[in-house]
Design an enzyme around this catalytic site. Structure first.
Site, PDB file in Angstrom:
ATOM      1  N   TYR A 132      65.212 -40.488   6.385  1.00 16.72           N
ATOM      2  CA  TYR A 132      64.672 -39.474   7.288  1.00 16.72           C
ATOM      3  C   TYR A 132      63.685 -40.100   8.286  1.00 16.72           C
ATOM      4  O   TYR A 132      62.567 -40.483   7.923  1.00 16.72           O
ATOM      5  CB  TYR A 132      63.972 -38.350   6.514  1.00 16.72           C
ATOM      6  CG  TYR A 132      64.844 -37.602   5.524  1.00 16.72           C
ATOM      7  CD1 TYR A 132      66.235 -37.587   5.653  1.00 16.72           C
ATOM      8  CD2 TYR A 132      64.294 -36.894   4.466  1.00 16.72           C
ATOM      9  CE1 TYR A 132      67.032 -36.900   4.750  1.00 16.72           C
ATOM     10  CE2 TYR A 132      65.092 -36.199   3.560  1.00 16.72           C
ATOM     11  CZ  TYR A 132      66.459 -36.219   3.702  1.00 16.72           C
ATOM     12  OH  TYR A 132      67.256 -35.538   2.811  1.00 16.72           O
TER      13      TYR A 132
ATOM     14  N   HIS B  46      71.384 -41.264  -2.517  1.00 13.25           N
ATOM     15  CA  HIS B  46      71.619 -40.228  -1.500  1.00 13.25           C
ATOM     16  C   HIS B  46      73.107 -39.886  -1.366  1.00 13.25           C
ATOM     17  O   HIS B  46      73.484 -38.715  -1.219  1.00 13.25           O
ATOM     18  CB  HIS B  46      71.067 -40.741  -0.166  1.00 13.25           C
ATOM     19  CG  HIS B  46      70.573 -39.677   0.754  1.00 13.25           C
ATOM     20  ND1 HIS B  46      69.579 -39.898   1.666  1.00 13.25           N
ATOM     21  CD2 HIS B  46      70.932 -38.390   0.932  1.00 13.25           C
ATOM     22  CE1 HIS B  46      69.360 -38.780   2.355  1.00 13.25           C
ATOM     23  NE2 HIS B  46      70.166 -37.862   1.931  1.00 13.25           N
TER      24      HIS B  46
ATOM     25  N   SER C 234      69.397 -27.593   1.690  1.00 15.94           N
ATOM     26  CA  SER C 234      69.760 -26.654   2.766  1.00 15.94           C
ATOM     27  C   SER C 234      70.045 -25.250   2.199  1.00 15.94           C
ATOM     28  O   SER C 234      71.065 -24.638   2.543  1.00 15.94           O
ATOM     29  CB  SER C 234      70.967 -27.168   3.567  1.00 15.94           C
ATOM     30  OG  SER C 234      70.715 -28.444   4.108  1.00 15.94           O
TER      31      SER C 234
ATOM     32  N   LEU D 163      68.806 -22.543   2.943  1.00 13.00           N
ATOM     33  CA  LEU D 163      68.803 -21.523   4.007  1.00 13.00           C
ATOM     34  C   LEU D 163      69.922 -21.790   5.016  1.00 13.00           C
ATOM     35  O   LEU D 163      69.893 -21.260   6.134  1.00 13.00           O
ATOM     36  CB  LEU D 163      67.448 -21.540   4.730  1.00 13.00           C
ATOM     37  CG  LEU D 163      66.253 -21.081   3.871  1.00 13.00           C
ATOM     38  CD1 LEU D 163      64.931 -21.413   4.554  1.00 13.00           C
ATOM     39  CD2 LEU D 163      66.349 -19.575   3.605  1.00 13.00           C
ATOM     40  N   GLY D 164      70.898 -22.617   4.618  1.00 14.61           N
ATOM     41  CA  GLY D 164      72.000 -22.918   5.546  1.00 14.61           C
ATOM     42  C   GLY D 164      71.478 -23.526   6.846  1.00 14.61           C
ATOM     43  O   GLY D 164      71.908 -23.160   7.926  1.00 14.61           O
TER      44      GLY D 164
ATOM     45  N   GLY E 282      68.697 -23.116   8.143  1.00 15.07           N
ATOM     46  CA  GLY E 282      67.958 -22.093   8.887  1.00 15.07           C
ATOM     47  C   GLY E 282      68.833 -20.942   9.343  1.00 15.07           C
ATOM     48  O   GLY E 282      68.335 -19.864   9.661  1.00 15.07           O
ATOM     49  N   PHE E 283      70.144 -21.134   9.350  1.00  8.67           N
ATOM     50  CA  PHE E 283      71.058 -20.119   9.892  1.00  8.67           C
ATOM     51  C   PHE E 283      70.969 -18.794   9.125  1.00  8.67           C
ATOM     52  O   PHE E 283      71.029 -17.707   9.727  1.00  8.67           O
ATOM     53  CB  PHE E 283      72.496 -20.646   9.868  1.00  8.67           C
ATOM     54  CG  PHE E 283      73.464 -19.749  10.589  1.00  8.67           C
ATOM     55  CD1 PHE E 283      73.527 -19.745  11.971  1.00  8.67           C
ATOM     56  CD2 PHE E 283      74.306 -18.905   9.881  1.00  8.67           C
ATOM     57  CE1 PHE E 283      74.407 -18.906  12.644  1.00  8.67           C
ATOM     58  CE2 PHE E 283      75.196 -18.063  10.548  1.00  8.67           C
ATOM     59  CZ  PHE E 283      75.241 -18.068  11.933  1.00  8.67           C
TER      60      PHE E 283
HETATM   61  N1  LIG Z   1      70.549 -34.758  -0.168  1.00  9.75           N
HETATM   62  C1  LIG Z   1      70.993 -34.529   1.046  1.00  9.75           C
HETATM   63  O1  LIG Z   1      72.006 -35.092   1.491  1.00  9.75           O
HETATM   64  C2  LIG Z   1      70.255 -33.576   1.921  1.00  9.75           C
HETATM   65  C3  LIG Z   1      70.832 -33.082   3.096  1.00  9.75           C
HETATM   66  C4  LIG Z   1      70.104 -32.157   3.859  1.00  9.75           C
HETATM   67  C5  LIG Z   1      68.836 -31.769   3.443  1.00  9.75           C
HETATM   68  N2  LIG Z   1      68.301 -32.285   2.306  1.00  9.75           N
HETATM   69  C6  LIG Z   1      66.955 -31.890   1.829  1.00  9.75           C
HETATM   70  O2  LIG Z   1      66.916 -30.466   1.715  1.00  9.75           O
HETATM   71  C7  LIG Z   1      65.836 -29.955   2.474  1.00  9.75           C
HETATM   72  C8  LIG Z   1      66.171 -28.586   3.029  1.00  9.75           C
HETATM   73  O3  LIG Z   1      67.361 -28.620   3.796  1.00  9.75           O
HETATM   74  P1  LIG Z   1      67.389 -28.358   5.365  1.00  9.75           P
HETATM   75  O4  LIG Z   1      66.049 -28.591   5.920  1.00  9.75           O
HETATM   76  O5  LIG Z   1      68.542 -29.116   5.883  1.00  9.75           O
HETATM   77  O6  LIG Z   1      67.832 -26.847   5.485  1.00  9.75           O
HETATM   78  P2  LIG Z   1      67.224 -25.425   5.112  1.00  9.75           P
HETATM   79  O7  LIG Z   1      66.136 -25.569   4.151  1.00  9.75           O
HETATM   80  O8  LIG Z   1      68.393 -24.605   4.753  1.00  9.75           O
HETATM   81  O9  LIG Z   1      66.683 -24.908   6.531  1.00  9.75           O
HETATM   82  C9  LIG Z   1      65.702 -25.578   7.255  1.00  9.75           C
HETATM   83  C10 LIG Z   1      65.627 -24.954   8.630  1.00  9.75           C
HETATM   84  O10 LIG Z   1      65.268 -23.588   8.498  1.00  9.75           O
HETATM   85  C11 LIG Z   1      64.083 -23.305   9.194  1.00  9.75           C
HETATM   86  N3  LIG Z   1      63.304 -22.393   8.341  1.00  9.75           N
HETATM   87  C12 LIG Z   1      62.780 -22.643   7.119  1.00  9.75           C
HETATM   88  N4  LIG Z   1      62.201 -21.549   6.607  1.00  9.75           N
HETATM   89  C13 LIG Z   1      62.369 -20.565   7.543  1.00  9.75           C
HETATM   90  C14 LIG Z   1      61.997 -19.217   7.585  1.00  9.75           C
HETATM   91  N5  LIG Z   1      61.356 -18.648   6.565  1.00  9.75           N
HETATM   92  N6  LIG Z   1      62.319 -18.511   8.684  1.00  9.75           N
HETATM   93  C15 LIG Z   1      62.982 -19.070   9.719  1.00  9.75           C
HETATM   94  N7  LIG Z   1      63.358 -20.360   9.742  1.00  9.75           N
HETATM   95  C16 LIG Z   1      63.057 -21.107   8.640  1.00  9.75           C
HETATM   96  C17 LIG Z   1      63.383 -24.628   9.399  1.00  9.75           C
HETATM   97  O11 LIG Z   1      62.605 -24.560  10.558  1.00  9.75           O
HETATM   98  P3  LIG Z   1      61.287 -25.441  10.880  1.00  9.75           P
HETATM   99  O12 LIG Z   1      61.561 -26.819  10.435  1.00  9.75           O
HETATM  100  O13 LIG Z   1      61.165 -25.299  12.336  1.00  9.75           O
HETATM  101  O14 LIG Z   1      60.169 -24.848  10.123  1.00  9.75           O
HETATM  102  C18 LIG Z   1      64.580 -25.575   9.540  1.00  9.75           C
HETATM  103  O15 LIG Z   1      65.078 -25.507  10.852  1.00  9.75           O
HETATM  104  C19 LIG Z   1      65.604 -31.020   3.549  1.00  9.75           C
HETATM  105  O16 LIG Z   1      64.295 -30.934   4.101  1.00  9.75           O
HETATM  106  C20 LIG Z   1      65.841 -32.291   2.773  1.00  9.75           C
HETATM  107  O17 LIG Z   1      64.666 -32.646   2.047  1.00  9.75           O
HETATM  108  C21 LIG Z   1      69.005 -33.164   1.543  1.00  9.75           C
END
Ligand SMILES: NC(=O)c1ccc[n+]([C@@H]2O[C@H](COP(=O)([O-])OP(=O)(O)OC[C@H]3O[C@@H](n4cnc5c(N)ncnc54)[C@H](OP(=O)(O)O)[C@@H]3O)[C@@H](O)[C@H]2O)c1
Length: 328
Positions: free
Chosen positions: A57, A124, A203, A205-206, A208-209
Site C-alpha cells: 500500500y 497477500h 472491502s 462496504l464494496g 464504498g459502493f
Molecule cells: N487482502 C487484500 O487483497 C485486500 C484488498 C483490498 C482491501 N484490503 C483491506 O481491506 C480494507 C477495506 O477495504 P477497502 O478499503 O477496499 O473497501 P471498503 O472498506 O469496502 O470501502 C472503503 C471505501 O468506502 C469509503 N467509506 C468507508 N466508510 C464509509 C461510510 N461510512 N460512508 C461512506 N463512505 C465510506 C471509504 O472512503 P474514505 O477513504 O474517503 O473514508 C473508501 O472509499 C482496506 O483498507 C485494506 O486494508 C485488502
C-alpha cells in the site's frame, strides 16, 4: 456506541471490527497524512485494536504512516500486515512467496512500521510458482524467531488453506466478502470453520459502493482504482445501483445507513468474522463502528439477501488479470 467487543481469529483476540488502512496510501486517490493519523489514533481511542496494512500500500508509505500513528501505543494495537506483491518495487504483477523473499519482506515491514514484531502476518496472494509449504514454512520460521506472532493468508483457496494449516496454524483468512462478493461462502469459509481459521472480510462496504456514496466514477480522482473495476463500469454501475437503492430502503426502515446495514450483514456471518472497513475519516470510522450495535433478525437478514442476489451483481470484482490471483 457501547464498548467494542472482541472476537477471536484462531488464537488471536482482536476488536470485532478492524480498520482497513489501505485507502490512506493507495487506491482511492490522494490522502492527507495528518487526517489519516488522526483517524488511526481516534480508532485506538475508541477501542479498535486491529489495524490492517500491507507493504504494497503506497509502496511502504502505509506501513510508515501507521508506524508514526502508533508510536508510544504499540500495546493497544494488533498489527496486521502483508507481503507478496513484489510490484511495490516497480514490477506490475510479480507475486513472490519464496522463502528468501518472505524473510526480506518481513524485515522491511518491521523497519517501516518501527516495531519489533508483527501480530498477524499475511501472504497477500498465493504465489503460483512456489509450493505453499515453502512459503508458510518460511513464515513459521519468522514466528519461531519472534518477529511474527500469528500467520494469515489472503485470497487463498480451500486446498491451499489445508496445506498451509498442516505446516503451521493459520489464524486468519483475509478475503473479499460483502453483500456483493460472496464467492468464499460455498467452499472456502466451511474449510476455515473446520480448521478454526478466522475470517477477515476485506472491502466489506464494496469499496464504498454499498454506502450509496458513489453513483458515478466522475468525481473520483484519475488514480482511483475503482475507475478500472468492472463493477463501476458503465452499464454495470447502473445495474449495481439498483441493488444499493434496495439496501438503502431497508436501511431507512431500520433507522441506519446503507453502509451500516452492509457491515451488520457481514458481522452476522459468524463470531469468527472480523470485517475491516477502510476509511480515512473519523466521521465514517464512527459510523462504521456503530454498525456493531445493529442487530438483524432472521427476517431482516433474509430481506437483505433478497435485495442483493449474487446473480444480479454486474461485473467481476477485479479486472481479468487480477481475477487470476484470487481464491488460489
Ligand atoms: N487482502 C487484500 O487483497 C485486500 C484488498 C483490498 C482491501 N484490503 C483491506 O481491506 C480494507 C477495506 O477495504 P477497502 O478499503 O477496499 O473497501 P471498503 O472498506 O469496502 O470501502 C472503503 C471505501 O468506502 C469509503 N467509506 C468507508 N466508510 C464509509 C461510510 N461510512 N460512508 C461512506 N463512505 C465510506 C471509504 O472512503 P474514505 O477513504 O474517503 O473514508 C473508501 O472509499 C482496506 O483498507 C485494506 O486494508 C485488502
Amino acid at each position: 456506541m457501547t464498548e467494542i467487543p472482541t472476537r477471536r481469529l484462531g488464537g488471536l483476540v482482536v476488536s470485532a471490527q478492524g480498520l482497513g488502512c489501505m485507502g490512506m496510501s493507495h487506491g482511492y486517490g490522494a490522502s492527507d497524512d495528518d487526517q489519516s493519523i488522526a483517524t488511526l489514533r481516534h480508532a485506538l481511542d475508541l477501542g479498535v485494536s486491529l489495524l490492517d496494512t500491507a507493504d504494497f500500500y503506497g509502496a511502504g508509505h502505509n506501513e510508515e504512516l501507521i508506524g508514526r500513528a502508533i508510536a508510544g501505543r504499540r500495546d493497544e494495537v494488533v498489527l496486521a500486515t502483508k507481503f507478496g506483491f513484489a510490484n511495490r518495487l516497480g514490477e506490475p504483477t510479480a507475486i513472490r512467496g519464496d522463502a528468501p523473499y518472505v524473510r526480506e519482506a518481513c524485515d522491511a515491514s518491521l523497519r517501516r512500521l518501527g516495531v519489533d514484531h508483527i501480530d498477524l502476518y499475511y501472504q497477500h496472494r498465493v504465489d503460483p510458482d512456489v509450493p505453499i509449504e515453502e512459503t508458510v514454512g518460511a513464515m513459521a520460521e519468522l514466528v519461531a524467531a519472534g518477529k511474527v506472532r500469528h500467520l494469515g493468508l489472503s485470497e487463498a483457496g480451500a486446498d491451499t488453506l489445508r496445506r498451509a494449516h498442516a505446516v503451521h496454524p493459520i489464524a486468519a483468512l483475509q478475503s473479499e466478502w460483502s453483500l456483493w462478493t460472496r464467492d468464499l461462502e460455498q467452499e472456502i469459509a466451511p474449510v476455515c470453520r473446520e480448521l478454526g481459521i478466522g475470517l477477515v472480510p476485506f472491502s466489506p462496504l464494496g469499496r464504498g459502493f454499498l454506502t450509496g456514496r458513489y453513483t458515478s466514477v466522475e468525481g473520483l480522482s484519475e488514480s482511483d482504482v475503482r475507475r478500472t473495476q468492472p463493477r463501476f463500469a458503465d452499464g454495470n454501475l447502473e445495474q449495481n445501483l439498483a441493488i444499493v437503492a434496495k439496501l438503502d430502503e431497508l436501511a431507512a426502515e431500520k433507522g441506519v445507513t446503507a453502509g451500516q446495514l452492509a457491515l451488520a450483514w457481514v458481522q452476522h456471518r459468524g463470531d469468527d468474522v472480523v470485517p475491516i472497513p477502510g476509511t480515512r475519516r473519523r466521521k465514517y470510522l464512527e459510523e462504521n463502528l456503530a454498525a456493531l450495535d445493529v442487530r438483524l433478525s432472521a427476517e431482516e437478514l433474509a430481506a437483505i439477501d433478497a435485495a442483493a442476489p449474487a446473480d444480479e451483481v454486474a461485473g467481476t470484482r477485479y479486472d481479468a488479470k487480477s481475477m487470476t490471483f484470487v481464491s488460489k
